[in-house]
Design an enzyme around this catalytic site. Structure first.
Site, PDB file in Angstrom:
ATOM      1  N   GLU A   1      -5.692 -41.705  26.800  1.00  0.00           N
ATOM      2  CA  GLU A   1      -5.215 -40.320  26.713  1.00  0.00           C
ATOM      3  C   GLU A   1      -5.372 -39.738  28.127  1.00  0.00           C
ATOM      4  O   GLU A   1      -6.458 -39.823  28.706  1.00  0.00           O
ATOM      5  CB  GLU A   1      -6.135 -39.576  25.719  1.00  0.00           C
ATOM      6  CG  GLU A   1      -5.490 -38.559  24.832  1.00  0.00           C
ATOM      7  CD  GLU A   1      -6.478 -37.965  23.810  1.00  0.00           C
ATOM      8  OE1 GLU A   1      -7.697 -38.265  23.849  1.00  0.00           O
ATOM      9  OE2 GLU A   1      -6.029 -37.174  22.969  1.00  0.00           O
TER      10      GLU A   1
ATOM     11  N   HIS B   1      -9.016 -40.980  29.360  1.00  0.00           N
ATOM     12  CA  HIS B   1      -9.833 -41.181  28.157  1.00  0.00           C
ATOM     13  C   HIS B   1      -9.484 -42.513  27.499  1.00  0.00           C
ATOM     14  O   HIS B   1      -8.466 -42.642  26.814  1.00  0.00           O
ATOM     15  CB  HIS B   1      -9.592 -40.004  27.196  1.00  0.00           C
ATOM     16  CG  HIS B   1     -10.421 -40.037  25.969  1.00  0.00           C
ATOM     17  ND1 HIS B   1     -10.046 -39.451  24.787  1.00  0.00           N
ATOM     18  CD2 HIS B   1     -11.638 -40.594  25.733  1.00  0.00           C
ATOM     19  CE1 HIS B   1     -10.983 -39.637  23.882  1.00  0.00           C
ATOM     20  NE2 HIS B   1     -11.951 -40.337  24.433  1.00  0.00           N
TER      21      HIS B   1
ATOM     22  N   ASN C   1      -9.982 -36.722  19.475  1.00  0.00           N
ATOM     23  CA  ASN C   1     -11.250 -36.287  18.869  1.00  0.00           C
ATOM     24  C   ASN C   1     -11.148 -34.940  18.155  1.00  0.00           C
ATOM     25  O   ASN C   1     -11.991 -34.620  17.324  1.00  0.00           O
ATOM     26  CB  ASN C   1     -12.364 -36.287  19.909  1.00  0.00           C
ATOM     27  CG  ASN C   1     -12.799 -37.710  20.181  1.00  0.00           C
ATOM     28  OD1 ASN C   1     -13.051 -38.467  19.248  1.00  0.00           O
ATOM     29  ND2 ASN C   1     -12.829 -38.106  21.435  1.00  0.00           N
TER      30      ASN C   1
ATOM     31  N   SER D   1     -14.796 -37.369  26.190  1.00  0.00           N
ATOM     32  CA  SER D   1     -14.095 -37.368  24.903  1.00  0.00           C
ATOM     33  C   SER D   1     -13.657 -35.975  24.502  1.00  0.00           C
ATOM     34  O   SER D   1     -12.847 -35.829  23.588  1.00  0.00           O
ATOM     35  CB  SER D   1     -15.036 -37.837  23.796  1.00  0.00           C
ATOM     36  OG  SER D   1     -15.574 -39.068  24.082  1.00  0.00           O
TER      37      SER D   1
HETATM   38  P1  NAD Z   1     -23.534 -44.291  26.286  1.00  0.00           P
HETATM   39  O1  NAD Z   1     -24.653 -43.450  25.799  1.00  0.00           O
HETATM   40  O2  NAD Z   1     -23.348 -45.662  25.706  1.00  0.00           O
HETATM   41  O3  NAD Z   1     -23.637 -44.471  27.889  1.00  0.00           O
HETATM   42  C1  NAD Z   1     -23.812 -43.398  28.782  1.00  0.00           C
HETATM   43  C2  NAD Z   1     -24.472 -43.961  30.033  1.00  0.00           C
HETATM   44  O4  NAD Z   1     -24.476 -42.939  31.034  1.00  0.00           O
HETATM   45  C3  NAD Z   1     -25.937 -44.388  29.819  1.00  0.00           C
HETATM   46  O5  NAD Z   1     -26.096 -45.754  30.140  1.00  0.00           O
HETATM   47  C4  NAD Z   1     -26.709 -43.483  30.785  1.00  0.00           C
HETATM   48  O6  NAD Z   1     -27.832 -44.123  31.377  1.00  0.00           O
HETATM   49  C5  NAD Z   1     -25.629 -43.176  31.817  1.00  0.00           C
HETATM   50  N1  NAD Z   1     -25.923 -42.035  32.672  1.00  0.00           N
HETATM   51  C6  NAD Z   1     -26.499 -40.851  32.331  1.00  0.00           C
HETATM   52  N2  NAD Z   1     -26.642 -40.083  33.442  1.00  0.00           N
HETATM   53  C7  NAD Z   1     -26.119 -40.788  34.487  1.00  0.00           C
HETATM   54  C8  NAD Z   1     -25.950 -40.537  35.874  1.00  0.00           C
HETATM   55  N3  NAD Z   1     -26.378 -39.398  36.432  1.00  0.00           N
HETATM   56  N4  NAD Z   1     -25.384 -41.487  36.652  1.00  0.00           N
HETATM   57  C9  NAD Z   1     -24.972 -42.656  36.115  1.00  0.00           C
HETATM   58  N5  NAD Z   1     -25.106 -42.957  34.799  1.00  0.00           N
HETATM   59  C10 NAD Z   1     -25.651 -42.033  33.994  1.00  0.00           C
HETATM   60  O7  NAD Z   1     -22.208 -43.413  26.107  1.00  0.00           O
HETATM   61  P2  NAD Z   1     -20.700 -43.916  25.953  1.00  0.00           P
HETATM   62  O8  NAD Z   1     -20.393 -44.097  24.518  1.00  0.00           O
HETATM   63  O9  NAD Z   1     -20.438 -45.027  26.919  1.00  0.00           O
HETATM   64  O10 NAD Z   1     -19.919 -42.596  26.424  1.00  0.00           O
HETATM   65  C11 NAD Z   1     -19.723 -42.310  27.786  1.00  0.00           C
HETATM   66  C12 NAD Z   1     -18.612 -41.288  27.921  1.00  0.00           C
HETATM   67  O11 NAD Z   1     -17.417 -41.814  27.312  1.00  0.00           O
HETATM   68  C13 NAD Z   1     -18.904 -39.961  27.214  1.00  0.00           C
HETATM   69  O12 NAD Z   1     -18.312 -38.925  27.951  1.00  0.00           O
HETATM   70  C14 NAD Z   1     -18.211 -40.146  25.866  1.00  0.00           C
HETATM   71  O13 NAD Z   1     -17.866 -38.935  25.267  1.00  0.00           O
HETATM   72  C15 NAD Z   1     -16.981 -40.933  26.285  1.00  0.00           C
HETATM   73  N6  NAD Z   1     -16.330 -41.748  25.245  1.00  0.00           N
HETATM   74  C16 NAD Z   1     -17.074 -42.426  24.326  1.00  0.00           C
HETATM   75  C17 NAD Z   1     -16.415 -43.215  23.368  1.00  0.00           C
HETATM   76  C18 NAD Z   1     -17.178 -44.036  22.348  1.00  0.00           C
HETATM   77  O14 NAD Z   1     -16.562 -44.545  21.402  1.00  0.00           O
HETATM   78  N7  NAD Z   1     -18.472 -44.216  22.497  1.00  0.00           N
HETATM   79  C19 NAD Z   1     -15.011 -43.291  23.366  1.00  0.00           C
HETATM   80  C20 NAD Z   1     -14.292 -42.608  24.363  1.00  0.00           C
HETATM   81  C21 NAD Z   1     -14.955 -41.824  25.290  1.00  0.00           C
END
Ligand code: NAD
Length: 287
Positions: free
Chosen positions: A156, A144, A194, A122
């Site tokens: 994005e 993204h 963001n 993000s």
């Molecule tokens: P989340 O916390 O729901 O999930 C992250 C997952 O990554 C967890 O299940 C964790 O176990 C896993 N993980 C950690 N280390 C790992 C590894 N070494 N190998 C494999 N899996 C691993 O987070 P999220 O909301 O899904 O966000 C994930 C990414 O997407 C981040 O970079 C975040 O910034 C981005 N993002 C989030 C949103 C949102 O609205 N939540 C929107 C766009 C982008």
């Protein structure tokens, strides 16, 4: 532009975003390896997929046989090596630069040269992540997606310093195949979405902390007054308070201004483990 020919995709991370990306790829005919180090995350992704397929059939967005075929396209695994035949990778693990760099190092070992290594970060610089895999930097890109991925139309697309035009073109083609509209943004912390959204969410926490209004009123004022579909505090619960906090930390570090420091009220909830809908409560008691 030629249509994307990706047959197999690896999605690293099975959290909120990884699960949504895997679902959307599978519905659009791509075989998916859904990878996570946490079994609980893989279980949650599996049940999220089952529920989402059921709902799509009920609402007649998908025929029952298409939902069944799409569900069968998803393989759940803790092993990146099991996904080594994939022709495209999207990393959607926790928003932490060191973790992402480590994962990219592993990705470069597992996936064939030429495979695009995309990140759903993000806020973290694509050039910074690509520095972990200097021999593959031309194939590293920001892809993204937005939450919930099956519904939100935007991707994005962010190129790092070394990303080639071909990588950008293929990413746009894949996003379109997944039913999305791809819009470019440059590689500055938070990109566009963001950079604009998170400081507003952070400010809503300050308004709450300073007693300007209660959360319900802050959200209603922003909904009715600014025509937002959801107030900023409700949206923070939906995104994940830890994710909002991590993004503010990246903006603060990279852009170097105090205004990006996460609000203490946001930090407090994160430290307490009240991360929003995914933990059954954040600003509000339940999602
Ligand atoms: P989340 O916390 O729901 O999930 C992250 C997952 O990554 C967890 O299940 C964790 O176990 C896993 N993980 C950690 N280390 C790992 C590894 N070494 N190998 C494999 N899996 C691993 O987070 P999220 O909301 O899904 O966000 C994930 C990414 O997407 C981040 O970079 C975040 O910034 C981005 N993002 C989030 C949103 C949102 O609205 N939540 C929107 C766009 C982008």
């Amino acid at each position: 532009m030629p249509a994307s020919s990706v047959k197999e995709m690896a999605v690293i991370g099975a959290g909120t975003m990884g699960a949504g990306i895997a679902y959307t790829a599978a519905v659009n005919g791509i075989d998916v390896f859904q990878i996570d180090v946490a079994d609980t995350a893989l279980d949650r992704a599996r049940s999220y997929h089952a529920k989402t397929f059921d709902r799509s059939v009920q609402k007649q967005r998908l025929a029952a046989e298409d939902a069944k075929a799409a569900a069968a396209r998803i393989t759940y695994t803790a092993s990146m090596a099991e996904a080594k035949t994939a022709g495209w990778v999207v990393e959607a693990a926790t928003e932490a630069v060191d973790l992402k760099k480590k994962i990219f190092g592993q990705m470069a070992e597992v996936f064939a040269p030429g495979v695009v290594l995309a990140t759903n970060t993000s806020s973290i610089s694509i050039t910074d992540i690509a520095a972990a895999v200097p021999d593959r930097a031309e194939r590293v890109i920001g892809m993204h997606f937005f939450n919930p991925v099956p519904v939100m139309k935007l991707v994005e697309v962010i190129r790092g310093l070394a990303t080639t035009d071909a990588t950008v073109t293929e990413t746009i083609a894949l996003a379109e195949r997944m039913g999305k509209t791809a819009i470019p943004a440059n590689d500055r912390a938070g990109f566009v979405s963001n950079r604009v959204l998170m400081p507003m969410i952070n400010e809503a926490f300050y308004a709450w902390m300073e007693g300007v209004a209660e959360p319900e009123h802050i959200d209603e004022i922003m909904k009715l007054g600014c025509n937002f579909p959801m107030g900023p505090l409700r949206l923070a619960d939906f995104i994940g308070l830890d994710v909002c906090h991590d993004i503010m930390m990246v903006l603060h570090r990279e852009l170097g201004q105090d205004k990006y420091f996460p609000c203490p009220k946001l930090r407090q909830l994160v430290v307490a483990g009240r991360l929003g809908d995914k933990t059954g409560g954040g600003v509000y008691a339940s999602g």
